[in-house]
Scaffold this active site. Structure first.
Site, mmCIF file in Angstrom:
data_model
loop_
_atom_site.group_PDB
_atom_site.id
_atom_site.type_symbol
_atom_site.label_atom_id
_atom_site.label_comp_id
_atom_site.label_asym_id
_atom_site.label_seq_id
_atom_site.Cartn_x
_atom_site.Cartn_y
_atom_site.Cartn_z
ATOM 1 N N ALA A 66 39.774 38.637 35.926
ATOM 2 C CA ALA A 66 40.067 37.816 34.751
ATOM 3 C C ALA A 66 39.725 36.373 35.105
ATOM 4 C CB ALA A 66 41.548 37.939 34.414
ATOM 5 N N GLY A 105 40.540 42.347 37.193
ATOM 6 C CA GLY A 105 40.123 42.769 35.857
ATOM 7 C C GLY A 105 38.715 43.350 35.856
ATOM 8 N N GLU A 108 39.100 46.790 36.780
ATOM 9 C CA GLU A 108 39.764 47.475 35.656
ATOM 10 C C GLU A 108 38.781 47.769 34.526
ATOM 11 O OE1 GLU A 108 42.898 44.402 35.773
ATOM 12 O OE2 GLU A 108 44.310 46.066 35.692
ATOM 13 N N GLU A 128 45.148 40.984 42.690
ATOM 14 C CA GLU A 128 46.097 40.215 41.882
ATOM 15 C C GLU A 128 47.336 39.817 42.670
ATOM 16 O OE1 GLU A 128 44.325 42.722 40.836
ATOM 17 O OE2 GLU A 128 43.718 42.475 38.756
HETATM 18 N N1 3HC Z 1 38.541 33.056 37.604
HETATM 19 C C1 3HC Z 1 38.068 31.801 37.515
HETATM 20 N N2 3HC Z 1 37.334 31.212 38.472
HETATM 21 C C2 3HC Z 1 37.065 31.928 39.563
HETATM 22 C C3 3HC Z 1 37.527 33.242 39.730
HETATM 23 C C4 3HC Z 1 38.293 33.825 38.688
HETATM 24 N N3 3HC Z 1 38.752 35.082 38.740
HETATM 25 N N4 3HC Z 1 37.105 33.702 40.914
HETATM 26 C C5 3HC Z 1 36.388 32.709 41.477
HETATM 27 N N5 3HC Z 1 36.372 31.634 40.662
HETATM 28 C C6 3HC Z 1 35.669 30.367 40.894
HETATM 29 C C7 3HC Z 1 36.255 29.586 42.041
HETATM 30 O O1 3HC Z 1 37.316 28.787 41.623
HETATM 31 C C8 3HC Z 1 35.072 28.780 42.511
HETATM 32 O O2 3HC Z 1 34.951 27.690 41.640
HETATM 33 P P1 3HC Z 1 34.403 26.274 42.175
HETATM 34 O O3 3HC Z 1 33.029 26.561 42.699
HETATM 35 O O4 3HC Z 1 34.437 25.430 40.965
HETATM 36 O O5 3HC Z 1 35.353 25.867 43.239
HETATM 37 C C9 3HC Z 1 33.888 29.711 42.262
HETATM 38 O O6 3HC Z 1 34.358 30.679 41.321
HETATM 39 C C10 3HC Z 1 33.384 30.431 43.488
HETATM 40 O O7 3HC Z 1 34.484 31.040 44.115
HETATM 41 P P2 3HC Z 1 34.611 31.079 45.707
HETATM 42 O O8 3HC Z 1 34.380 29.727 46.277
HETATM 43 O O9 3HC Z 1 35.899 31.750 46.001
HETATM 44 O O10 3HC Z 1 33.360 31.998 46.068
HETATM 45 P P3 3HC Z 1 33.229 33.105 47.190
HETATM 46 O O11 3HC Z 1 31.841 33.598 47.088
HETATM 47 O O12 3HC Z 1 33.747 32.609 48.482
HETATM 48 O O13 3HC Z 1 34.220 34.302 46.745
HETATM 49 C C11 3HC Z 1 35.245 35.868 45.257
HETATM 50 C C12 3HC Z 1 33.988 35.024 45.583
HETATM 51 C C13 3HC Z 1 35.471 36.922 46.338
HETATM 52 C C14 3HC Z 1 35.025 36.529 43.928
HETATM 53 C C15 3HC Z 1 36.480 34.946 45.210
HETATM 54 O O14 3HC Z 1 36.189 33.849 44.350
HETATM 55 C C16 3HC Z 1 37.732 35.566 44.709
HETATM 56 O O15 3HC Z 1 38.424 36.233 45.459
HETATM 57 N N6 3HC Z 1 38.083 35.340 43.426
HETATM 58 C C17 3HC Z 1 39.308 35.765 42.845
HETATM 59 C C18 3HC Z 1 39.294 37.230 42.522
HETATM 60 C C19 3HC Z 1 40.598 37.630 41.883
HETATM 61 O O16 3HC Z 1 41.672 37.267 42.303
HETATM 62 N N7 3HC Z 1 40.504 38.432 40.816
HETATM 63 C C20 3HC Z 1 41.654 38.862 40.118
HETATM 64 C C21 3HC Z 1 41.956 37.870 39.040
HETATM 65 S S1 3HC Z 1 43.478 38.205 38.198
HETATM 66 C C22 3HC Z 1 43.066 39.456 37.153
HETATM 67 O O17 3HC Z 1 41.972 39.942 37.158
HETATM 68 C C23 3HC Z 1 44.163 39.877 36.231
HETATM 69 C C24 3HC Z 1 43.839 41.184 35.567
HETATM 70 O O18 3HC Z 1 44.424 42.229 36.285
HETATM 71 C C25 3HC Z 1 44.333 41.207 34.174
#
Ligand code: 3HC
Ligand code: NAI
Length: 691
Positions: A66, A105, A108, A128
Site C-alpha cells: 500500500a 498489499g 495481497e 506490515e
Molecule cells: N509506500 C510509499 N512509499 C514507499 C513505499 C510504500 N509502500 N515503499 C517504499 N517507498 C518509497 C520510500 O519512501 C523511498 O522514497 P524516497 O526515495 O522518497 O526516500 C522510495 O520508495 C524507495 O524506497 P527504498 O529507499 O526503501 O528503496 P529500496 O530499493 O531500498 O527498498 C523496498 C525497496 C524493499 C520496497 C522498501 O522500500 C520497502 O520495504 N518498502 C516498504 C514495503 C512495505 O512495508 N509494504 C507494506 C506496506 S503496508 C500495506 O501494504 C498494508 C496493506 O496490507 C493493506
C-alpha cells in the site's frame, strides 16, 4: 499500448491482455494505481477477444505494498478491496508476473490473481508488522491457505522477504520464469487456458486451514517461543490473532476480523511511531548540502588500524560485503587474537547454519593481517580503531598522512574525541571523517558519520553510500563530545547514578527502563561490559559506588558479581551486598535517601536526554530530530514502537516535559536547565515534528 491512466497501460498480445503498472519508485498502491487497476481489469474482463490477463510492473519491482504516505489521509478512488474483488472475480485467468519485491498489499493483490509466476530473483513478504500493522487486504486469510499456518505465522510476524525459490517450494509462486518475465508470463497464461485449468481462488483452498483446526497449541507454542522477540509490540500478537481467525472462522468472517484488528493498529500510537521510523530512516540519507548526485569515491580496498573489540567487528562488515581488508596492529599477539576472533565469529555463524563453511574461508581470504602501516598505501578508505587517546590518534593520523594515497578517506572510530583536532594531524583534513560504529560493530545497524569542519562533500557522500553497502543506517552528525548518541546517553547515565544514591536501587532503575522497552538498563549493561573497564587498581579511591564495587572484586557478569549477583547460568538477582554498599556510600556522602517511584525514574533518566537532543538540534549537530531518533533506535535499542526519544517526547507533550525539567532544575540544579529550543517550541505550541 492503451493508456488507462498515468500509471497504467493495457495492451492485448493476441488473446492475452497485459496490464502494466508504472508508478515509481516501487509501484505502491496509491489512488492512481488502484484506479488504473480497476479500470484496466474491467476493460480486459469485458473484452471478448481476451482469454487471460497478465498483471506486470515496470521499474525495479512488482507492487511493494500500500502507499504508506496515504495512510491517515482521506481515501480517494476505489478501495483496495474493490480492486481485489474485481481481479479475483474476473471471468478469465489472471496471472501476476512478479519481479523485485512483492510486499504487503502488493502480495495481497498477487494473492487474488489465480496464478503467480516470478523471476528467480524475486522476493515475497508481508512486512506490515514492521510498520506496526498487519496485512489488511486479506493477506492474513489467504496466505495460510497456501503456505500453511506455521509458515504464515512466521511470515506475518517477522515480515521476512522470502526468496523466490522458497516461495515456489511453499506454493506461493506457481512457476519460476528464467529469461524474459513478460514473455514467460504470457506463455504461462496461454498454457493455463489451453489446459483448461480452473480459476484458482486462494480463498476457496481449505486443506491447510483444516489441518490446523482444533490445534490451539500451534498458536500457544508460537507465542511462547517468540515472547522475547515480541516484547512490547502490539502488532505481532494481532497478526497471530488474524491467522487464528483464518483457522477458526469462515473466510468472510476472517476478513472482518482482519479489518477490525488492522484498523485498531492503524489508529494506534505504535504503528504511527513505526511508520514515522520508516520514513525517518530514509530521510536520514538525505543531506541538504550534499545533493544525491555528489560524486563518490570508489571503495575497493579498506584498511583498519587496531584489531581490538571494534577493529575486528568493523573489518567483518567489509569482508561480508566482499571488500578486501588489511588489518594493522601494534602488537603481534593482539593481531593474532583479533584475527582469531573474526574467524571464530564466522565459524560460529556457520555452525548455526547461517553461513556456508566455504564462505567462512572466502571471507577470511579477503583479510590481510599486518604489523606494517605502510601496507595501507593502496587503500581507498582507512579506519582507525586504536585506543581512545588523542595523542595516539594524532600519531596514527600523522603517519597515515605520509602513507595513504592521495584522495584516500581517513576515518576515525573515536567515541568522544574531537575529529577536527585529529584531522589537524594531517595535511588533508578534507579527507578526514568520523565513522563511529557501535559495538558489536558487525551487528549494530547504526553508523554515526561525523562531519568535520573541513570534511569534503564527496567524502560525506561516499560514507553515506558506503553505510548502505555494508547494511548500516548512516546518520550524519557534527563534532561534539560523544556526538549524538553517547552525548545523550551521558545524561541518562548521570541521572541513573544519582538516583541510586537518592534511594532507588539499580534493579529499580533497570526495571523501569526495561519495561519502557529498552533492551537493558544501565546497571545490567555495566555488569555485562565489566565494571572494571577503565578502573585502575593503583589509583582507586572509593570515590564512586562502582569503584567501591571493583575494590570488593565485584567486576560484573564475568566474575559472577557486580551491581547484581549472578548464578551459574548468569541469571541476575538483586544483591544485598550492593544495596549495603550504596546505602553506606549515600550516608558517607550525605545524600538523604527517600522513596522514589517508577514515574520519577523514567522522567529523571529520559527527559534530560530529550533536553540534550534539543540542544544538539540547537547547535546544528544533528540535521533533524528524526535523525536523533534513528541513532537511538539503531544504536541503543530504543523501542521502535515508541519512535525514538524525540518522537516519544512529542507524544508525551513538550509542555509537560518542560514543566518537569523546570521543577527538577529548581530542586536539583542546572543539570536540568531546559534548552532554549525546548522553551521556544513550547511557547509556540509546537513539537520536534514541526521543525
Ligand atoms: N509506500 C510509499 N512509499 C514507499 C513505499 C510504500 N509502500 N515503499 C517504499 N517507498 C518509497 C520510500 O519512501 C523511498 O522514497 P524516497 O526515495 O522518497 O526516500 C522510495 O520508495 C524507495 O524506497 P527504498 O529507499 O526503501 O528503496 P529500496 O530499493 O531500498 O527498498 C523496498 C525497496 C524493499 C520496497 C522498501 O522500500 C520497502 O520495504 N518498502 C516498504 C514495503 C512495505 O512495508 N509494504 C507494506 C506496506 S503496508 C500495506 O501494504 C498494508 C496493506 O496490507 C493493506
Ligand atoms: P581495544 O582496546 O579493544 O582495541 C584497540 C586495539 O588497538 C588494541 O588491540 C591495540 O593493540 C591496538 N592499537 C593501539 N595502538 C595502536 C597503533 N598505534 N597501531 C595499531 N594498533 C594499535 O579498543 P576498542 O574497544 O576496540 O576501541 C577502539 C576505538 O573504538 C576507541 O577509539 C573507542 O573509543 C572506539 N569505540 C569503542 C566502542 C566499544 O564499545 N568498545 C564503541 C565505539 C567506538
Amino acid at each position: 499500448m492503451a493508456a488507462i491512466n498515468e500509471v497504467t497501460d493495457l495492451t492485448n498480445e493476441g488473446d492475452v491482455a497485459v496490464v502494466t503498472l508504472n508508478s515509481p519508485p516501487v509501484n505502491a498502491l496509491s489512488a492512481k494505481v488502484r484506479e488504473g487497476l480497476d479500470k484496466a481489469f474491467e476493460a480486459a474482463d469485458a473484452d471478448a477477444s481476451v482469454k487471460s490477463i497478465v498483471l506486470i510492473c515496470e521499474g525495479k519491482t512488482f507492487i511493494a505494498g500500500a502507499d504508506i504516505s496515504e495512510f491517515g489521509k482521506a481515501m480517494t478512488g476505489p478501495s483496495l478491496q474493490d480492486v481485489q474483488n474485481r481481479i479475483e472475480n474476473a471471468s478469465k485467468p489472471v496471472v501476476a508476473a512478479i519481479h523485485g519485491t512483492v510486499l504487503g498489499g502488493g502480495l495481497e493483490v498477487a494473492l487474488v490473481a489465480h496464478y503467480r509466476v516470478a523471476v528467480p530473483t524475486a522476493k515475497a513478504g508481508l512486512p506490515e508488522v514492521n510498520l506496526g500493522l498487519l496485512p489488511g487486504a486479506g493477506g492474513t486469510q489467504r496466505l495460510p491457505r497456501i503456505v500453511g499456518v506455521e509458515k504464515a505465522l512466521e511470515m506475518v510476524t517477522s515480515g521476512q522477504h522470502v526468496p523466490a525459490k522458497a516461495a515456489h517450494a511453499m506454493g506461493l509462486f506457481d512457476e519460476l520464469i528464467d529469461g524474459d518475465l513478460r514473455a514467460g508470463a504470457i506463455a504461462f497464461a496461454r498454457k493455463i487456458v489451453a489446459e483448461g485449468r480452473p480459476l484458482k481462488k486462494v480463498r476457496d483452498l481449505n486443506d491447510k486451514i483444516d489441518a490446523a483446526k482444533g490445534k490451539p497449541e500451534i498458536f500457544a507454542d508460537f507465542r511462547k517461543a517468540n515472547a522475547r522477540k515480541f516484547r512490547g509490540f502490539l502488532a505481532p500478537e494481532y497478526n497471530i490473532q488474524t491467522i487464528e481467525a483464518a483457522v477458526n472462522e469462515p473466510f468472510e468472517q476472517g476478513l472482518k476480523t482482519e479489518r477490525k484488528l488492522f484498523m485498531e493498529l492503524m489508529t494506534g500510537p505504535q504503528s504511527a511511531a513505526q511508520r514515522y521510523v520508516f520514513f525517518a530512516e530514509r530521510q536520514a540519507a538525505k543531506i541538504p548540502d550534499v545533493p544525491e548526485d555528489t560524486p563518490t569515491l570508489p571503495i575497493k580496498k579498506v584498511g583498519v588500524i587496531g584489531a581490538g573489540t571494534m577493529g575486528g567487528g568493523i573489518s567483518m562488515n567489509f569482508l561480508n560485503a566482499g571488500i578486501p581488508v588489511t588489518i594493522i596492529e601494534a602488537k603481534q599477539e593482539n593481531l593474532e587474537r583479533g584475527v582469531g576472533v573474526i574467524r571464530k565469529n564466522y565459524e560460529n555463524t556457520a555452525k548455526k547454519g547461517r553461513l556456508k563453511p566455504e564462505d567462512v574461508e572466502t571471507r577470511m581470504g579477503l583479510l590481510t593481517p599486518s604489523m606494517n602501516l605502510e601496507d595501507l598505501a593502496d587503500c581507498d578508505l582507512i579506519i582507525e580503531a586504536v585506543f581512545e587517546l588523542m595523542e595516539i590518534k594524532k600519531d596514527v593520523f600523522g603517519k597515515l598522512d605520509k602513507i595513504a594515497k592521495p584522495g584516500a578517506i581517513l576515518a576515525t572510530n573515536t567515541s568522544y574525541l574531537n575529529v577536527d583536532e585529529i584531522a589537524q594531524a594531517t595535511s588533508r583534513p578534507e579527507s578526514v571523517i568520523g565513522l563511529h560504529f557501535f559495538s558489536p560493530a558487525n551487528v549494530m545497524r547504526l553508523l554515526e558519520i561525523v562531519r568535520g569542519e573541513k570534511t569534503d562533500r564527496s567524502v560525506i557522500a561516499t560514507a553515506m553510500k558506503l553505510s548502505k553497502t555494508i547494511g548500516k543506517v548512516g546518520v550524519l552528525v557534527g563534532v561534539c563530545f560523544g556526538f549524538v548518541g553517547n552525548r545523550m546517553l551521558a545524561q541518562r547515565q548521570r541521572e541513573a547514578q544519582k538516583l541510586i544514591l537518592e534511594g532507588a536501587m539499580p534493579w529499580d532503575v533497570d526495571r523501569v527502563l526495561y519495561d519502557f522497552g529498552l533492551p537493558m538498563g544501565p546497571f545490567a549493561m555495566s555488569d555485562l561490559a565489566g565494571l572494571d573497564i577503565g578502573w585502575d587498581p593503583a589509583k582507586t579511591s572509593s570515590s564512586t559506588v562502582r569503584e567501591v564495587l571493583c575494590e570488593m572484586d565485584r567486576r560484573g557478569q564475568k566474575n559472577g558479581k557486580g551491581f547484581y549477583d549472578y548464578d551459574e547460568n548468569r541469571n541476575a538477582k538483586p544483591s544485598p551486598v550492593t544495596e549495603q554498599v550504596i546505602r553506606d556510600f549515600a550516608a558517607k556522602t550525605g545524600v538523604n535517601q527517600r522513596d522514589i517511584d517508577d514515574q520519577e525514574i523514567l522522567e529523571r533518566t529520559l527527559y534530560p536526554m530529550v533536553n540534550e537532543g534539543a540542544k544538539i538540534l540547537e547547535e546544528g549537530k544533528a540535521i533533524r530530530a528524526s535523525d536523533i531518533d534513528i541513532v537511538w533506535i539503531n544504536g541503543y535499542g530504543w523501542p521502535v514502537y515508541r519512535g525514538g526519544p524525540m518522537h516519544w517526547a512529542d507524544s508525551v507533550g513538550l509542555d509537560k516535559i518542560l514543566a518537569r525539567l523546570k521543577q527538577f532544575q529548581n530542586e536539583m540544579g542546572d543539570d536540568f536547565k531546559p534548552s532554549a529550543l525546548l522553551e521556544k517550541l513550547v511557547a509556540e505550541g509546537k513539537g520536534f515534528k514541526d521543525l
